[in-house]
Design a protein around this motif. Structure first.
Motif, PDB file in Angstrom:
ATOM      1  N   PRO A   3       0.830  -1.214   0.000  1.00 28.68           N
ATOM      2  CA  PRO A   3       0.000   0.000   0.000  1.00 28.68           C
ATOM      3  C   PRO A   3       0.855   1.250   0.000  1.00 28.68           C
ATOM      4  CG  PRO A   3       0.017  -1.010   2.169  1.00 28.68           C
ATOM      5  CD  PRO A   3       0.718  -1.971   1.261  1.00 28.68           C
ATOM      6  N   CYS A   4       0.252   2.360  -0.374  1.00 27.66           N
ATOM      7  CA  CYS A   4       0.946   3.644  -0.391  1.00 27.66           C
ATOM      8  C   CYS A   4       0.952   4.252   1.009  1.00 27.66           C
ATOM      9  CB  CYS A   4       0.254   4.609  -1.350  1.00 27.66           C
ATOM     10  SG  CYS A   4       0.271   4.070  -3.069  1.00 27.66           S
ATOM     11  N   PRO A   5       2.009   4.981   1.364  1.00 31.83           N
ATOM     12  CA  PRO A   5       2.071   5.598   2.688  1.00 31.83           C
ATOM     13  C   PRO A   5       1.173   6.832   2.776  1.00 31.83           C
ATOM     14  CG  PRO A   5       4.026   6.165   1.420  1.00 31.83           C
ATOM     15  CD  PRO A   5       3.253   5.182   0.585  1.00 31.83           C
ATOM     16  N   PHE A   6       0.367   6.886   3.804  1.00 33.62           N
ATOM     17  CA  PHE A   6      -0.445   8.059   4.145  1.00 33.62           C
ATOM     18  C   PHE A   6      -0.271   8.304   5.642  1.00 33.62           C
ATOM     19  CE2 PHE A   6      -2.349   6.974   0.179  1.00 33.62           C
ATOM     20  CZ  PHE A   6      -3.003   8.094  -0.301  1.00 33.62           C
ATOM     21  N   VAL A   7      -0.422   9.553   6.053  1.00 38.31           N
ATOM     22  CA  VAL A   7      -0.368   9.914   7.471  1.00 38.31           C
ATOM     23  C   VAL A   7      -1.585  10.761   7.791  1.00 38.31           C
ATOM     24  CG1 VAL A   7       0.849  11.266   9.225  1.00 38.31           C
ATOM     25  CG2 VAL A   7       2.139   9.784   7.691  1.00 38.31           C
ATOM     26  N   ARG A   8      -2.247  10.459   8.900  1.00 33.23           N
ATOM     27  CA  ARG A   8      -3.388  11.267   9.362  1.00 33.23           C
ATOM     28  C   ARG A   8      -2.999  12.008  10.631  1.00 33.23           C
ATOM     29  NH1 ARG A   8      -9.071   9.152   8.577  1.00 33.23           N
ATOM     30  NH2 ARG A   8      -9.054   8.588  10.740  1.00 33.23           N
ATOM     31  N   ILE A   9      -3.318  13.306  10.650  1.00 34.81           N
ATOM     32  CA  ILE A   9      -3.110  14.133  11.836  1.00 34.81           C
ATOM     33  C   ILE A   9      -4.479  14.407  12.436  1.00 34.81           C
ATOM     34  CG2 ILE A   9      -2.222  16.310  12.725  1.00 34.81           C
ATOM     35  CD1 ILE A   9      -0.292  16.391  10.365  1.00 34.81           C
ATOM     36  N   LEU A  10      -4.677  13.984  13.674  1.00 38.28           N
ATOM     37  CA  LEU A  10      -5.975  14.051  14.338  1.00 38.28           C
ATOM     38  C   LEU A  10      -5.919  15.040  15.494  1.00 38.28           C
ATOM     39  CD1 LEU A  10      -6.401  10.186  14.540  1.00 38.28           C
ATOM     40  CD2 LEU A  10      -7.366  11.674  12.792  1.00 38.28           C
ATOM     41  N   VAL A 119       6.129   9.193  13.065  1.00 37.53           N
ATOM     42  CA  VAL A 119       4.953   8.396  12.688  1.00 37.53           C
ATOM     43  C   VAL A 119       5.184   7.597  11.414  1.00 37.53           C
ATOM     44  CG1 VAL A 119       3.288   9.867  13.832  1.00 37.53           C
ATOM     45  CG2 VAL A 119       3.972  10.398  11.496  1.00 37.53           C
ATOM     46  N   GLU A 120       6.419   7.357  11.056  1.00 38.88           N
ATOM     47  CA  GLU A 120       6.697   6.586   9.851  1.00 38.88           C
ATOM     48  C   GLU A 120       6.229   5.142   9.993  1.00 38.88           C
ATOM     49  OE1 GLU A 120      10.796   6.989   8.918  1.00 38.88           O
ATOM     50  OE2 GLU A 120      10.606   9.023   8.129  1.00 38.88           O
ATOM     51  N   THR A 121       6.321   4.595  11.197  1.00 41.35           N
ATOM     52  CA  THR A 121       5.967   3.186  11.392  1.00 41.35           C
ATOM     53  C   THR A 121       4.910   2.973  12.459  1.00 41.35           C
ATOM     54  OG1 THR A 121       7.798   2.934  12.970  1.00 41.35           O
ATOM     55  CG2 THR A 121       8.248   2.406  10.654  1.00 41.35           C
ATOM     56  N   ARG A 122       4.660   3.947  13.321  1.00 36.61           N
ATOM     57  CA  ARG A 122       3.669   3.741  14.376  1.00 36.61           C
ATOM     58  C   ARG A 122       3.041   5.069  14.770  1.00 36.61           C
ATOM     59  NH1 ARG A 122       5.956   4.893  19.468  1.00 36.61           N
ATOM     60  NH2 ARG A 122       8.196   5.298  19.402  1.00 36.61           N
ATOM     61  N   ALA A 123       1.883   4.979  15.417  1.00 34.75           N
ATOM     62  CA  ALA A 123       1.175   6.179  15.860  1.00 34.75           C
ATOM     63  C   ALA A 123       1.956   6.896  16.951  1.00 34.75           C
ATOM     64  CB  ALA A 123      -0.216   5.809  16.360  1.00 34.75           C
ATOM     65  N   SER A 124       1.774   8.201  17.004  1.00 39.19           N
ATOM     66  CA  SER A 124       2.505   9.007  17.972  1.00 39.19           C
ATOM     67  C   SER A 124       1.585  10.069  18.569  1.00 39.19           C
ATOM     68  CB  SER A 124       3.706   9.687  17.311  1.00 39.19           C
ATOM     69  OG  SER A 124       4.377  10.548  18.211  1.00 39.19           O
ATOM     70  N   GLU A 153      -0.789   9.368  12.968  1.00 34.81           N
ATOM     71  CA  GLU A 153      -0.695   7.929  12.809  1.00 34.81           C
ATOM     72  C   GLU A 153      -0.556   7.557  11.342  1.00 34.81           C
ATOM     73  OE1 GLU A 153      -4.263   6.693  14.744  1.00 34.81           O
ATOM     74  OE2 GLU A 153      -5.480   6.859  12.937  1.00 34.81           O
ATOM     75  N   PRO A 154       0.230   6.518  11.055  1.00 36.08           N
ATOM     76  CA  PRO A 154       0.307   6.039   9.673  1.00 36.08           C
ATOM     77  C   PRO A 154      -1.028   5.437   9.261  1.00 36.08           C
ATOM     78  CG  PRO A 154       1.466   4.545  11.170  1.00 36.08           C
ATOM     79  CD  PRO A 154       1.065   5.730  11.977  1.00 36.08           C
ATOM     80  N   ASP A 155      -1.423   5.674   8.023  1.00 41.01           N
ATOM     81  CA  ASP A 155      -2.703   5.189   7.520  1.00 41.01           C
ATOM     82  C   ASP A 155      -2.520   4.671   6.091  1.00 41.01           C
ATOM     83  OD1 ASP A 155      -5.444   4.682   7.449  1.00 41.01           O
ATOM     84  OD2 ASP A 155      -5.881   6.634   6.605  1.00 41.01           O
ATOM     85  N   PRO A 156      -1.774   3.559   5.920  1.00 35.11           N
ATOM     86  CA  PRO A 156      -1.493   3.056   4.569  1.00 35.11           C
ATOM     87  C   PRO A 156      -2.769   2.727   3.812  1.00 35.11           C
ATOM     88  CG  PRO A 156      -1.001   1.389   6.241  1.00 35.11           C
ATOM     89  CD  PRO A 156      -1.258   2.662   6.976  1.00 35.11           C
ATOM     90  N   ARG A 157      -2.754   3.013   2.515  1.00 34.20           N
ATOM     91  CA  ARG A 157      -3.934   2.802   1.679  1.00 34.20           C
ATOM     92  C   ARG A 157      -3.521   2.203   0.337  1.00 34.20           C
ATOM     93  NH1 ARG A 157      -7.033   8.678   2.551  1.00 34.20           N
ATOM     94  NH2 ARG A 157      -6.917   8.646   4.854  1.00 34.20           N
ATOM     95  N   PHE A 158      -4.377   1.318  -0.171  1.00 33.58           N
ATOM     96  CA  PHE A 158      -4.223   0.850  -1.532  1.00 33.58           C
ATOM     97  C   PHE A 158      -4.870   1.883  -2.453  1.00 33.58           C
ATOM     98  CE2 PHE A 158      -3.966  -3.222   0.764  1.00 33.58           C
ATOM     99  CZ  PHE A 158      -2.784  -3.723   0.220  1.00 33.58           C
TER     100      PHE A 158
END
Length: 448
Positions: A3-10, A119-124, A153-158
């Protein structure tokens, strides 16, 4: 492919301590991130020292999604500067034009830097707790304090792209960085109104839910030739040629009495199906209609079907016909979304997990394609957080349009999982034409 890398800021858990007496009964904030639209949220007001921030106020106020392009731009600009959230706080009511109504007061701004490397590999958890607002340490200042939580948090998506409009029977490519790989093909066609074999079988005919979902309630008058758009069907095939998903128009799109368009009281509908044990299993139902307001929009509503004859509304909203837009299913409570539901605590601790339908085991009998798109074990909750989004072209578009579909990696355990979202995206795009005014002739590709 991965999947492609995505990051969500909440941003959430908002509350405001405001010690100076004020007539303001409400507060709100503007939440800004460079290159993204401003988001707005109301802020619970704490006027007395005896009051505390309720542990139940765990709602999400804003959500920003960064794709690889956004992430790379932040790394390249300013020697790797991280994105900075700006939260402007106001006491008073927000006006219709997003300004401040009479009697309101600007209290100040809070800035929070988000370290993308964390946040490259895990939520922070970037920030959680109270912070002074603007010049709260100056004499005569508002002495306001804002409680907030910021989480990334990372949010990988296809990511999938149609190589043409759904009505042109396009190929569908999976995209990863600069690589495009064909994974599905779509076949558009017309089903025989008297032939229900594609939607029949013991598992379908014996279920009350599917019986009521499959058939509409249109009158004989509505079935006159030229007064309806019916029988459209999209089948999604894997590379081996096996059918892995289907979108079938099960309730014709017909104009309401005395009108030239489909009404919300009698919408057209699609059934989204996936293969099961020798039969098609209904997965979801998409309804669409022409909005009565002056916005020239197509309204929609998507229901997730279950084996217990229950349904859950995962998405609802409207898309402007002449411009197109985006159809999305996002089960994160966020200002401006059309499907707000609390996110489970396990995801971002901003909600109570009110949607907790258990995942059904995914059938592999339909294609035998296994898990070439696999991404770990099935999640405990089938739809939480970001689920999917797809672009929607304007009504009357040409066949060269390319839809793009994003699907949260946590919701894909096999090809069939991804294929149903591809079929749903195609059905939503075709609904823009199905809901066009009946005084306008359809394009040749859509006429039976």
């Amino acid at each position: 492919m991965d999947p492609c890398p995505f990051v969500r800021i909440l941003v959430g858990n908002l509350a405001l301590k405001y010690s100076i007496a004020s007539k303001a009964s409400q507060c709100f904030c503007k939440i800004k991130l460079k290159n993204f639209p401003t988001q707005y949220a109301t802020v619970p007001l704490i006027l007395q020292e005896s009051q505390t921030h309720s542990s139940h106020d765990r709602t999400l106020a804003a959500c920003f999604t960064l794709d690889k392009t956004h992430i790379d731009n932040y790394k390249l600009v300013g020697n790797g500067d991280n994105p900075v959230l700006q939260i402007a706080v106001y006491a008073g009511r927000r006006g219709a034009a997003c300004g401040l109504m009479n009697g309101g007061k600007f209290l100040g701004t809070v800035e929070v830097e988000v370290d993308l490397r964390a946040v490259e590999t895990r939520a922070s958890n970037i920030h959680k707790g109270w912070v002074g607002v603007g010049g709260s340490n100056r004499k005569g200042s508002s002495a306001a304090q804002l409680h907030l939580s910021v989480r990334a948090e990372p949010d990988p998506r296809f990511v999938f792209q149609f190589d043409g409009g759904p009505e042109c029977s396009p190929q569908v490519f999976q995209v990863h960085r600069d690589v495009r790989q064909a994974v599905f093909s779509c076949k558009f066609g017309f089903k025989n109104a008297n032939d229900r074999s594609s939607l029949s079988g013991p598992s379908m005919s014996e279920r009350n839910t599917s019986r009521s979902c499959l058939m509409g309630s249109h009158s004989r008058k509505d079935r006159e030739i030229g007064k309806q758009r019916k029988g459209w069907q999209i089948t999604v095939h894997d590379l081996a040629g096996s059918t892995v998903a289907m979108a079938s128009m099960v309730t014709p799109f017909v104009p309401s009495q005395g009108s030239d368009s489909v009404s919300q009281s009698n919408p057209g509908a699609w059934l989204i199906l996936r293969p099961g044990e020798g039969a098609w299993n209904p997965w979801g139902r998409l309804e669409a209609w022409r909005e009565c307001s002056g916005t020239d929009s197509v309204g929609y509503r998507f229901h997730l079907l279950s084996d217990s004859d229950a349904t859950a509304t995962l998405a609802s909203g409207a898309i402007v016909s002449k411009n197109g837009g985006k159809f999305s299913i996002d089960m994160t409570s966020s200002v401006g979304t059309t499907t707000p539901v609390h996110t489970p605590k396990s995801s971002c601790d901003f909600g109570s997990g009110s949607f907790s339908r258990s995942s059904r085991p995914s059938s592999r009998s339909g294609s035998g394609s296994g898990s070439e798109l696999g991404y770990g074990p099935p999640p405990p909750q089938v739809h939480a957080g970001f689920v999917m989004s797809s672009t929607v072209e304007r009504a009357g578009k040409r066949g060269l349009s390319q839809l793009e579909v994003e699907v949260g990696a946590q919701h894909v355990t096999c090809s069939e999982d991804a294929a149903v979202f591809v079929a749903l995206a195609a059905a939503m795009d075709l609904s823009m034409d199905a809901c066009a005014f009946f005084s306008k002739e359809l394009r040749e590709e859509l006429r039976q």
